[in-house]
Design a protein around this motif. Structure first.
Motif, mmCIF file in Angstrom:
data_model
loop_
_atom_site.group_PDB
_atom_site.id
_atom_site.type_symbol
_atom_site.label_atom_id
_atom_site.label_comp_id
_atom_site.label_asym_id
_atom_site.label_seq_id
_atom_site.Cartn_x
_atom_site.Cartn_y
_atom_site.Cartn_z
ATOM 1 N N ALA A 1 2.444 -7.808 -11.920
ATOM 2 C CA ALA A 1 2.199 -9.165 -11.428
ATOM 3 C C ALA A 1 1.889 -10.110 -12.580
ATOM 4 N N LYS B 1 -1.556 0.323 -7.099
ATOM 5 C CA LYS B 1 -2.380 -0.865 -7.342
ATOM 6 C C LYS B 1 -2.377 -1.242 -8.818
ATOM 7 N N GLY C 1 -2.426 -9.369 -3.418
ATOM 8 C CA GLY C 1 -1.473 -10.473 -3.412
ATOM 9 C C GLY C 1 -2.174 -11.822 -3.499
ATOM 10 N N PHE D 1 -3.492 -4.173 -0.569
ATOM 11 C CA PHE D 1 -2.376 -4.815 -1.253
ATOM 12 C C PHE D 1 -2.197 -6.273 -0.815
ATOM 13 N N ALA E 1 3.594 -8.169 -5.364
ATOM 14 C CA ALA E 1 2.633 -7.890 -4.285
ATOM 15 C C ALA E 1 3.348 -7.346 -3.056
ATOM 16 N N ARG F 1 2.923 -3.520 -1.609
ATOM 17 C CA ARG F 1 2.524 -3.289 -0.214
ATOM 18 C C ARG F 1 3.515 -2.356 0.468
#
Length: 188
Positions: A162, A155, A90, A86, A171, A175
């Motif tokens: 995103a 994911k 990002g 993750f 991100a 995470r």
């Protein structure tokens, strides 16, 4: 067309399809964006779909190699590597050319699961799940396949969000979700 010219065509077509979509990029536009005539393209690829498949194979190789290298550069311990997935995402989200996932796009534009393009997109995700499963096994989790599927879901959702929203926040949230899933898996 030489092998290097073919490779260059596939790379340029990958960029065009990634930024513009598979159906939206016609052969005239593809010829213009790649600098390769339609006649030359068709000498090497019988159909646009063959060229799309070549771009997906290249993108799969590039993306998975990049992801593995970044994960392993960020963390040595398998548990930490599962979270580093993750962190790497990002970084990808912050790239100026980030436009979501080429495989998500391919599967949505070619929705028939038996279509070779859809199947190639699904294979990319299967290979990612296989890698995540291997890392989870090395981390000693009880159900590595289940953890891999859960992390893959986070994911994939993160990639879509995103592209739509604040990539940095997505991100960070992805995470944190992965950390919670990993902690709950280790304590179950």
């Amino acid at each position: 067309m030489s092998a290097s010219k073919r490779d260059e065509l596939v790379q340029k077509a990958l960029c065009a399809f990634y930024s513009g979509g598979f159906h939206a990029i016609g052969m005239d536009r593809l010829a213009k964006e790649t600098g390769v005539s339609k006649t030359a393209i068709y000498k090497h690829f019988r159909t646009k779909e063959e060229l799309i498949l070549a771009t997906l194979r290249l993108r799969d190789e590039q993306f998975r190699n990049w992801l593995v290298r970044r994960i392993e550069a960020m963390a040595q311990d398998p548990k930490d590597q599962l979270i580093a997935i993750f962190d790497a995402l990002g970084e990808w989200f912050e790239e100026p050319e980030f436009k979501s996932c080429m495989f998500i796009k391919a599967s949505s534009e070619f929705q028939d699961r038996t279509h070779p393009i859809h199947a190639t997109a699904a294979e990319h995700k299967r290979l990612l799940a296989k890698d995540f499963t291997a890392r989870a096994s090395k981390a000693g989790v009880k159900h590595p396949e289940m953890l891999a599927r859960e992390l893959l879901i986070v994911k994939e959702g993160a990639i879509v969000l995103a592209h739509l929203h604040d990539a940095k926040q997505v991100a960070k949230d992805a995470r944190q979700a992965a950390e919670k899933i990993l902690i709950s898996t280790l304590h179950s």
